[in-house]
Design a protein around this motif. Sequence first.
Motif, mmCIF file in Angstrom:
data_model
loop_
_atom_site.group_PDB
_atom_site.id
_atom_site.type_symbol
_atom_site.label_atom_id
_atom_site.label_comp_id
_atom_site.label_asym_id
_atom_site.label_seq_id
_atom_site.Cartn_x
_atom_site.Cartn_y
_atom_site.Cartn_z
ATOM 1 N N GLY A 47 47.207 52.120 22.670
ATOM 2 C CA GLY A 47 48.470 51.638 23.231
ATOM 3 C C GLY A 47 49.498 52.727 23.427
ATOM 4 O O GLY A 47 50.672 52.426 23.638
ATOM 5 N N SER A 48 49.061 53.978 23.362
ATOM 6 C CA SER A 48 49.993 55.087 23.479
ATOM 7 C C SER A 48 49.575 56.002 24.634
ATOM 8 O O SER A 48 48.519 56.633 24.586
ATOM 9 C CB SER A 48 50.013 55.870 22.160
ATOM 10 O OG SER A 48 50.658 57.104 22.331
ATOM 11 N N ARG A 98 37.923 51.515 14.259
ATOM 12 C CA ARG A 98 38.674 51.107 13.058
ATOM 13 C C ARG A 98 39.604 49.921 13.338
ATOM 14 O O ARG A 98 40.187 49.358 12.399
ATOM 15 C CB ARG A 98 39.492 52.286 12.541
ATOM 16 C CG ARG A 98 38.631 53.462 12.118
ATOM 17 C CD ARG A 98 39.448 54.651 11.636
ATOM 18 N NE ARG A 98 38.620 55.858 11.555
ATOM 19 C CZ ARG A 98 39.034 57.009 11.072
ATOM 20 N NH1 ARG A 98 40.284 57.128 10.617
ATOM 21 N NH2 ARG A 98 38.231 58.055 11.044
ATOM 22 N N ASP A 99 39.757 49.553 14.582
ATOM 23 C CA ASP A 99 40.651 48.458 14.949
ATOM 24 C C ASP A 99 40.004 47.114 14.588
ATOM 25 O O ASP A 99 38.790 46.961 14.663
ATOM 26 C CB ASP A 99 40.929 48.520 16.455
ATOM 27 C CG ASP A 99 42.205 47.798 16.836
ATOM 28 O OD1 ASP A 99 43.211 48.486 17.077
ATOM 29 O OD2 ASP A 99 42.195 46.549 16.879
ATOM 30 N N ASP A 100 40.831 46.152 14.223
ATOM 31 C CA ASP A 100 40.311 44.831 13.860
ATOM 32 C C ASP A 100 40.196 43.895 15.051
ATOM 33 O O ASP A 100 39.950 42.698 14.881
ATOM 34 C CB ASP A 100 41.204 44.184 12.793
ATOM 35 C CG ASP A 100 40.928 44.752 11.415
ATOM 36 O OD1 ASP A 100 39.817 45.269 11.203
ATOM 37 O OD2 ASP A 100 41.823 44.681 10.554
ATOM 38 N N THR A 104 39.098 35.167 21.834
ATOM 39 C CA THR A 104 39.898 34.057 21.298
ATOM 40 C C THR A 104 39.774 33.911 19.794
ATOM 41 O O THR A 104 40.434 33.057 19.203
ATOM 42 C CB THR A 104 39.465 32.727 21.944
ATOM 43 O OG1 THR A 104 38.080 32.492 21.622
ATOM 44 C CG2 THR A 104 39.622 32.753 23.455
ATOM 45 N N SER A 105 38.941 34.705 19.179
ATOM 46 C CA SER A 105 38.586 34.481 17.767
ATOM 47 C C SER A 105 39.800 34.407 16.851
ATOM 48 O O SER A 105 39.985 33.440 16.111
ATOM 49 C CB SER A 105 37.638 35.584 17.298
ATOM 50 O OG SER A 105 37.348 35.443 15.926
ATOM 51 N N LEU A 106 40.627 35.408 16.918
ATOM 52 C CA LEU A 106 41.767 35.449 15.997
ATOM 53 C C LEU A 106 42.710 34.280 16.257
ATOM 54 O O LEU A 106 43.165 33.609 15.330
ATOM 55 C CB LEU A 106 42.515 36.775 16.152
ATOM 56 C CG LEU A 106 43.680 36.968 15.188
ATOM 57 C CD1 LEU A 106 43.161 37.266 13.793
ATOM 58 C CD2 LEU A 106 44.595 38.092 15.654
ATOM 59 N N TYR A 107 42.961 34.042 17.518
ATOM 60 C CA TYR A 107 43.947 33.027 17.889
ATOM 61 C C TYR A 107 43.522 31.631 17.431
ATOM 62 O O TYR A 107 44.335 30.825 17.001
ATOM 63 C CB TYR A 107 44.140 33.043 19.401
ATOM 64 C CG TYR A 107 45.321 32.235 19.878
ATOM 65 C CD1 TYR A 107 46.616 32.735 19.788
ATOM 66 C CD2 TYR A 107 45.150 30.977 20.429
ATOM 67 C CE1 TYR A 107 47.697 31.997 20.233
ATOM 68 C CE2 TYR A 107 46.225 30.228 20.875
ATOM 69 C CZ TYR A 107 47.502 30.745 20.778
ATOM 70 O OH TYR A 107 48.568 30.007 21.223
ATOM 71 N N ARG A 108 42.243 31.350 17.549
ATOM 72 C CA ARG A 108 41.810 29.999 17.193
ATOM 73 C C ARG A 108 41.385 29.891 15.741
ATOM 74 O O ARG A 108 40.725 28.937 15.339
ATOM 75 C CB ARG A 108 40.704 29.527 18.136
ATOM 76 C CG ARG A 108 39.487 30.369 18.172
ATOM 77 C CD ARG A 108 38.549 29.947 19.311
ATOM 78 N NE ARG A 108 37.516 30.928 19.522
ATOM 79 C CZ ARG A 108 36.400 31.005 18.788
ATOM 80 N NH1 ARG A 108 36.189 30.146 17.834
ATOM 81 N NH2 ARG A 108 35.509 31.945 19.037
ATOM 82 N N GLY A 109 41.761 30.872 14.972
ATOM 83 C CA GLY A 109 41.579 30.738 13.536
ATOM 84 C C GLY A 109 40.248 31.203 13.016
ATOM 85 O O GLY A 109 39.898 30.924 11.866
ATOM 86 N N THR A 127 45.601 41.468 16.163
ATOM 87 C CA THR A 127 46.214 41.563 14.841
ATOM 88 C C THR A 127 47.531 42.324 14.882
ATOM 89 O O THR A 127 48.357 42.184 13.994
ATOM 90 C CB THR A 127 45.264 42.271 13.859
ATOM 91 O OG1 THR A 127 44.902 43.543 14.403
ATOM 92 C CG2 THR A 127 44.010 41.453 13.631
ATOM 93 N N ASP A 128 47.726 43.118 15.934
ATOM 94 C CA ASP A 128 48.923 43.954 15.978
ATOM 95 C C ASP A 128 49.686 43.790 17.283
ATOM 96 O O ASP A 128 50.402 44.685 17.703
ATOM 97 C CB ASP A 128 48.537 45.420 15.787
ATOM 98 C CG ASP A 128 47.436 45.849 16.760
ATOM 99 O OD1 ASP A 128 46.990 45.003 17.560
ATOM 100 O OD2 ASP A 128 47.030 47.017 16.720
#
Lengths: 340, 344
Positions: A208-209, A175-177, A114-119, B313-314
């Motif tokens: 994702g590929s 390397r993904d964030d 949830t980190s990114l979503y909740r700021g 992020t993506d």
Amino acid sequence: MPNDAPAQVTRTRSGRPVTVLEAISEALWEEMERDERVFLMGEDIGAYGGAFKVTRGFLDRFGPSRVIDTPISEGGFTGAAAGAAHMGLRPVVEMQFMDFISPAYDVLTNYIATSLYRGAGPMPLVVRGPVGGGNRGGPFHSQNVEMAFFHTPGLKIVYPSNPRDAKGLLKSSIRDDNPVIFEEHKGLYRAPHCREVLPSEDYVIPLGSARTALEGEDLTIVTYGLMVHRSLEAAAELARDGIRAEVVDLRTLLPLDEEAIADSLKKTGKLLIVHEDTRTGGIAGEIAIRMNERAFEWLDGPILRVTAIDSPVPFSGELEDYFLPGVGDVVTAARYLVGY
Amino acid sequence: MTPEPAGHAPNSFPATLGSEVARDLLYLGFQARFLEARVRDLARSEVLHADLAGFRVDPRSTVLARAMRGGTDGKGDLCHPGPLAPGPALAFGATPLEFLRHLAGKGTSSASAREGGLSWTDLRRGIIGWGAPRGGTATQVLAGAAFAFRQRGEDRAALVFERRSALQSGGWHEGVNLAGALGVPLIVVLAAPQTGDGSDHADIEAVAASYGIAFARVGRDSPERIFPTVAAARRRAVNGEGPTLIELLDAGDGNRWEHHDAFAELAVTEDGLPEQVLDAIRKAAAAGVEHAAARLAKEPGPSTRDALVPVCTDAAPHPPWTRRDPPAPDTPAPNDAMGPPHAE
């Protein structure tokens, strides 16, 4: 690369084929050489080199501040990895067996995902480790954990089937964030038939590929991990009867490359999903509904699945072999579908 | 529009509790007290959620944070203030309006209302709020952050302020054990028993000893006792001497120091703070809170679009309806690149 680098990370440099395990070691080593923010945490990964020796020799090269032997507390060190990621480091957490990730479920789903979503910002961390059955490990050393996390927005889930993908996908994951759960089938770790020579240059494979492991026209088999190999064996058997199966290796489960699945389905009209994970709530259900949503008109038959049975992973070899999906199961389901 | 009064500017870390720190603590203490009262009023008048009618600020959290080195650029110390303590956020430079925006879930809040209530994370200010349903997660996370500080050789430390009930959570022990094993610059503060804290009888000093970390206890004391204790723990932490566990005993009056009178009196008498300066501090704190409360009703609520930001992020978020056009068997599926269905 230093001359005293451990053997399992030098094979590509000398042009020799590598196993899945060696490919993972190479990815970790090269990413740690490339980016000083990358560090490892896990149980017995330092002095002992890890339960499967993925990190053998890493402690000597990178030292105890980047190869951290943790207490036996998966929740604790995964939470600590989150804090380090908040502060800009890029932790790679090893679960000795992915079955042990369950104590970290709270912090992974409630906090990290949830980190990114909740700021609270990006969360660049990887949790990796061995999964899967066939090794007579019983209920606590054989599970596939993807669907415990598949339902959680904010996570990515990767599950490679071969050395090339394992290395390129792990590098991408590091390397993904975003937080990535990286599953490694232990039945593939040292599988002789999986050895391959990898590109000597730095490469990544985007998350994702999916990839087409085998082209065909009569039905699509969507699968991942060890089941890619079972499905390819099944496809070879089907080919003897003139049935040409297309095998799609998902490689990344979250995000799911539904475009690739739909493209193949539109070509064959038949869809069979094969996964080693248990049936109820397995990824086959999600793929089926997504194809229902976006490619229903192309379906010439029901979407079928071949999976493990809904039970804990049994210990006895006889029971485990029955529990796990086999080549014969895939062939039977494929024949039924083609004849529908 | 009346400009928002300036927030408290974080000061450099002082070695001792001098008049500057005393004035800061007075300002922050008054601010927290006024904020508490206004939040309760706003809850009773349904501007804020009714559950906040019992909102309390533990002013000790303000003192704890003031003893750390705040910042607004993401390079200061890090603090987990516990779920009921905006004090550290204020001590680290946040304004009351920012806090109220977040509390009310306004569109202007730092997380655009995707997170709100009493959990507030603002890494620029060094605040990591409540982020998991069980105690202990914050201790784990802050231990990892502290590890990062040490890894990079930074003059930074992390502080986690939790209730004593954290002792009952295995996650807390995992975090403290890891912090002790790694010797990271972490200060763990456990507050006195409060409602809902269960019935543990652990000797916290013994707990600290068992994990091999330093221990300090602060009794029924006023800020001038808490501040140097935390400051000393911070010095130990950044000097590479490892974590410290601090036990805060019940300070009485619900830990609220209802009027700050004792500390204010101390500041006036021992530090020579003129009464008029004390009054000016009180008025400045009140003005900031009143501005925030008045402004809050004019702040816009969130847009539903705010719910559709990427979770990665993506990642592209999707709306609830997953079929982009109504199903129609005789027409190609949406975004069809392969021509009409070959089943026709």
